[in-house]
Design a protein around this motif. Structure first.
Motif, PDB file in Angstrom:
ATOM      1  N   GLU A 102      -4.525  12.618   5.626  1.00  0.00           N
ATOM      2  CA  GLU A 102      -5.824  12.026   5.293  1.00  0.00           C
ATOM      3  C   GLU A 102      -5.648  10.691   4.574  1.00  0.00           C
ATOM      4  O   GLU A 102      -6.397   9.732   4.821  1.00  0.00           O
ATOM      5  N   GLN A 103      -4.660  10.621   3.683  1.00  0.00           N
ATOM      6  CA  GLN A 103      -4.383   9.351   2.998  1.00  0.00           C
ATOM      7  C   GLN A 103      -4.066   8.246   4.012  1.00  0.00           C
ATOM      8  O   GLN A 103      -4.589   7.131   3.929  1.00  0.00           O
ATOM      9  N   THR A 118       0.868  -1.178   0.000  1.00  0.00           N
ATOM     10  CA  THR A 118       0.000   0.000   0.000  1.00  0.00           C
ATOM     11  C   THR A 118       0.903   1.226   0.000  1.00  0.00           C
ATOM     12  O   THR A 118       2.062   1.156   0.416  1.00  0.00           O
ATOM     13  N   ALA A 125      -0.076  11.132  12.263  1.00  0.00           N
ATOM     14  CA  ALA A 125      -1.048  10.201  11.690  1.00  0.00           C
ATOM     15  C   ALA A 125      -0.726   8.757  12.059  1.00  0.00           C
ATOM     16  O   ALA A 125      -1.646   7.935  12.203  1.00  0.00           O
ATOM     17  N   PHE A 162      -3.372  16.521   3.429  1.00  0.00           N
ATOM     18  CA  PHE A 162      -3.861  15.446   2.575  1.00  0.00           C
ATOM     19  C   PHE A 162      -3.008  14.189   2.711  1.00  0.00           C
ATOM     20  O   PHE A 162      -3.520  13.073   2.573  1.00  0.00           O
ATOM     21  N   ARG A 166      -4.723   8.083   7.349  1.00  0.00           N
ATOM     22  CA  ARG A 166      -5.826   7.754   8.252  1.00  0.00           C
ATOM     23  C   ARG A 166      -6.925   6.967   7.531  1.00  0.00           C
ATOM     24  O   ARG A 166      -7.482   6.009   8.083  1.00  0.00           O
ATOM     25  N   THR A 167      -7.231   7.356   6.307  1.00  0.00           N
ATOM     26  CA  THR A 167      -8.267   6.654   5.547  1.00  0.00           C
ATOM     27  C   THR A 167      -7.842   5.220   5.256  1.00  0.00           C
ATOM     28  O   THR A 167      -8.638   4.278   5.386  1.00  0.00           O
ATOM     29  N   LEU A 168      -6.596   5.038   4.878  1.00  0.00           N
ATOM     30  CA  LEU A 168      -6.088   3.692   4.612  1.00  0.00           C
ATOM     31  C   LEU A 168      -6.174   2.831   5.862  1.00  0.00           C
ATOM     32  O   LEU A 168      -6.699   1.709   5.834  1.00  0.00           O
ATOM     33  N   ASP A 180      -7.946   3.094   8.458  1.00  0.00           N
ATOM     34  CA  ASP A 180      -9.301   2.835   8.939  1.00  0.00           C
ATOM     35  C   ASP A 180      -9.881   1.549   8.363  1.00  0.00           C
ATOM     36  O   ASP A 180     -10.852   1.001   8.904  1.00  0.00           O
ATOM     37  N   ASP A 181      -9.272   1.060   7.286  1.00  0.00           N
ATOM     38  CA  ASP A 181      -9.846  -0.076   6.579  1.00  0.00           C
ATOM     39  C   ASP A 181      -8.878  -1.240   6.380  1.00  0.00           C
ATOM     40  O   ASP A 181      -9.260  -2.398   6.526  1.00  0.00           O
ATOM     41  N   VAL A 195       1.197   5.756   0.268  1.00  0.00           N
ATOM     42  CA  VAL A 195       0.725   7.123   0.481  1.00  0.00           C
ATOM     43  C   VAL A 195       1.743   8.062  -0.152  1.00  0.00           C
ATOM     44  O   VAL A 195       2.938   8.005   0.157  1.00  0.00           O
ATOM     45  N   ARG A 206      -1.566   4.365  15.910  1.00  0.00           N
ATOM     46  CA  ARG A 206      -2.291   3.584  14.912  1.00  0.00           C
ATOM     47  C   ARG A 206      -1.654   2.199  14.778  1.00  0.00           C
ATOM     48  O   ARG A 206      -0.439   2.035  14.960  1.00  0.00           O
TER      49      ARG A 206
END
Length: 271
Positions: free
Chosen positions: A61-62, A34, A92, A58, A64-66, A68-69, A36, A96
């Motif tokens: 955001e990339q 993966t 970020a 941004f 955190r969004t990644l 999250d899933d 970012v 996590r």
């Protein structure tokens, strides 16, 4: 469960370094990659002509969004570019579940082009190193992080690796490729002491992306469960073996007219 690794780095259109090198390395080592993006670059095998940063918010955001899933078992950072991006990445990733963090403090391209400013170096030193399980500077990067002259010998590099360890990372792999000589010598410093690892130097100009490739190989092996908490020596040795094969195969690709890339799929497919 499929092993997953994350790279947070810049893009290299020539495919030899940055995000492209990291994803190739993850795939070559059997890990789902993966990514970012932190910056776009205009570069080829001869040098970097421009850098277009992604806004720090941004980048965060990339990440955190990644996360999250998608479950991530190891992460690495490469070129982050600006102090704001460094701070955003550190924030970020803090708290996590992204696995051990490998920090490749990319500051200077193989071509010699500088990629970050002094504020970004300071942010890596104070914000990112304390949350890293492993940091992998080369000779000029180690010197920049410490504010000292570059090491001129293995002993000096070992001393700088130990000094970097005091800045907070769990371990330091100081890469000695810039020292020259018939061997490529790296120094691994941990709380247990210093280990020197050596490989025959490969006589090649296909060295573009070697630092990115080594750090991403380390992250991939960690994602696969090689080593274990705090056990960096077996991971580093295996990653260096992979890089050695990639270096030996690089010249066969014949890519570009400058510092060509290593062959990320050496042993998997050939020209």
């Amino acid at each position: 469960m499929t092993p997953v690794a994350l790279t947070v780095a810049g893009s290299d259109p020539s495919g030899g370094a940055g995000i492209q090198a990291d994803l190739k390395t993850f795939s070559a080592l059997g890990v789902y990659g993966t990514a970012v993006l932190t910056a776009l670059t205009a570069q080829n095998t001869r040098g970097v002509t421009g850098v277009h940063p992604v806004p720090a918010a941004f980048v965060g955001e990339q990440i955190r969004t990644l996360l999250d899933d998608v479950p991530v078992h190891a992460a690495k950072t490469g070129m982050l570019g600006t102090a704001d991006v460094v701070r955003e990445v550190a924030a970020a990733l803090a708290g996590r579940a992204a696995g051990p963090l490998v920090v490749d403090p990319v500051m200077v391209a193989t071509s010699g082009d500088r990629l970050v400013d002094d504020d970004a170096i300071a942010a890596v030193r104070t914000e990112l190193l304390p949350v890293a399980e492993l940091v992998t500077p080369n000779v000029p990067e180690a010197a920049a992080l410490l504010g000292v002259a570059p090491a001129g010998s293995v002993d000096e590099l070992a001393a700088q690796a130990e000094a970097l360890l005091e800045l907070g990372p769990g371990a330091v792999l100081a890469k000695g490729g810039h020292l020259g000589g018939p061997e490529s010598v790296d120094v691994l410093a941990t709380a247990d002491g210093v280990v020197v690892t050596r490989r025959p130097r490969v006589d090649t100009t296909a060295t573009h992306g070697t630092g990115c490739t080594l750090s991403s190989a380390i992250a991939a092996l960690v994602a696969r469960g090689v080593g274990g908490p705090g056990r960096w020596e077996p991971v580093v040795e295996q990653a260096r073996d992979h890089l050695q094969r990639m270096l030996e195969g690089g010249a066969s690709l014949g890519i570009g007219s400058g510092h060509g890339p290593v062959h990320h799929f050496a042993g998997i497919w050939s020209v």
